[in-house]
Scaffold this motif. Structure first.
Motif, PDB file in Angstrom:
ATOM      1  N   THR A   1       7.275  92.609  91.339  1.00  0.00           N
ATOM      2  CA  THR A   1       8.689  92.340  90.846  1.00  0.00           C
ATOM      3  C   THR A   1       9.737  92.605  91.705  1.00  0.00           C
ATOM      4  OG1 THR A   1       8.369  93.743  89.051  1.00  0.00           O
ATOM      5  CG2 THR A   1       7.379  91.602  88.382  1.00  0.00           C
ATOM      6  N   LYS A   2       9.765  93.673  91.842  1.00  0.00           N
ATOM      7  CA  LYS A   2      11.003  94.358  92.648  1.00  0.00           C
ATOM      8  C   LYS A   2      11.282  93.283  93.704  1.00  0.00           C
ATOM      9  CE  LYS A   2      10.468  99.092  91.141  1.00  0.00           C
ATOM     10  NZ  LYS A   2      10.505 100.592  91.447  1.00  0.00           N
ATOM     11  N   LYS A   3      10.305  93.374  94.626  1.00  0.00           N
ATOM     12  CA  LYS A   3      10.153  92.459  95.899  1.00  0.00           C
ATOM     13  C   LYS A   3      10.811  91.338  95.616  1.00  0.00           C
ATOM     14  CE  LYS A   3       7.106  95.434  98.564  1.00  0.00           C
ATOM     15  NZ  LYS A   3       5.787  95.516  99.171  1.00  0.00           N
ATOM     16  N   TYR A   4      10.206  90.568  94.707  1.00  0.00           N
ATOM     17  CA  TYR A   4      10.586  89.259  94.145  1.00  0.00           C
ATOM     18  C   TYR A   4      12.081  89.048  94.005  1.00  0.00           C
ATOM     19  CZ  TYR A   4      10.379  84.584  91.873  1.00  0.00           C
ATOM     20  OH  TYR A   4      10.549  83.439  91.583  1.00  0.00           O
ATOM     21  N   LYS A   5      12.534  90.053  93.031  1.00  0.00           N
ATOM     22  CA  LYS A   5      13.829  89.718  92.908  1.00  0.00           C
ATOM     23  C   LYS A   5      14.793  90.125  93.832  1.00  0.00           C
ATOM     24  CE  LYS A   5      16.185  91.110  88.450  1.00  0.00           C
ATOM     25  NZ  LYS A   5      16.271  91.645  87.235  1.00  0.00           N
TER      26      LYS A   5
END
Length: 191
Positions: free
Chosen positions: A104-108
């Motif tokens: 989720t961090k990478k997606y954001k």
């Protein structure tokens, strides 16, 4: 810091978004009103056997920290439409969710990178507003919830209004709390 989850705002309030709230992303606060409004899943039977029915409602005027919030209708409708489709196909099962916090961090971060690439050279102020919105107001949401046997992969993520995401996830968590793992889940939507 003694609590590792406090570094990850997406882990919202140490995995208890119904019993606690975190409107500023800084620390969890007890939410005395949340549990009173959520009813547990109901055990039912159809031609395939036993299942548990949960009810998801569009909510307005919900106490969130020191303010009252409404769910984002567009995000609510997109999410429940997808869950309803999965429910109708009997694909939802309660499982213990397994999450890669980095996903989720990478997606954001990838969304912010796209904003910079597409807008920053043309309109810096717009780019800054969009980046602030993504950072402060939106969560990467697993459209097929991890606790309902959804995959923890990029294609299952969409940005969603933070309050709507956390409220829906929290309500589902409370409704399914006492449902045995492996149970089939059906979704009932109330708009």
């Amino acid at each position: 810091m003694t609590d590792g989850q406090t570094f990850n705002r997406f882990a919202y309030v140490n995995g208890a978004p119904i019993g606690f709230i975190d409107p500023l992303g800084l620390m969890k606060c007890k939410d005395e009103t949340a549990k009173k409004k959520v009813t547990p899943a109901t055990k039912k039977v159809d031609e395939l056997g036993e299942y548990y029915e949960t009810t998801i409602r569009f909510e307005t005027n919900v106490k969130w920290g020191d303010e009252y919030r409404d769910m984002n209708r567009r995000d609510f409708n997109r999410k429940v439409k997808y869950l309803q489709k999965l429910s109708d196909a009997n694909l939802l099962r309660k499982v213990k969710p397994v999450r890669d916090q980095e996903l989720t961090k990478k997606y954001k971060a990838a969304v912010i990178k796209k904003i910079i690439k597409h807008y920053y050279h043309r309109d810096k102020e717009l780019a800054k507003k969009l980046i602030d919105k993504v950072r402060d107001d939106l969560d990467p949401d697993h459209m097929w919830d991890l606790g309902l046997d959804g995959p923890d992969v990029k294609r299952n993520l969409k940005l969603m209004d933070q309050f709507t995401n956390r409220r829906l996830g929290g309500v589902l968590g409370v409704q399914l709390k006492d449902v045995p793992y492996g149970s089939r889940i059906k979704i009932k939507i109330e708009r």
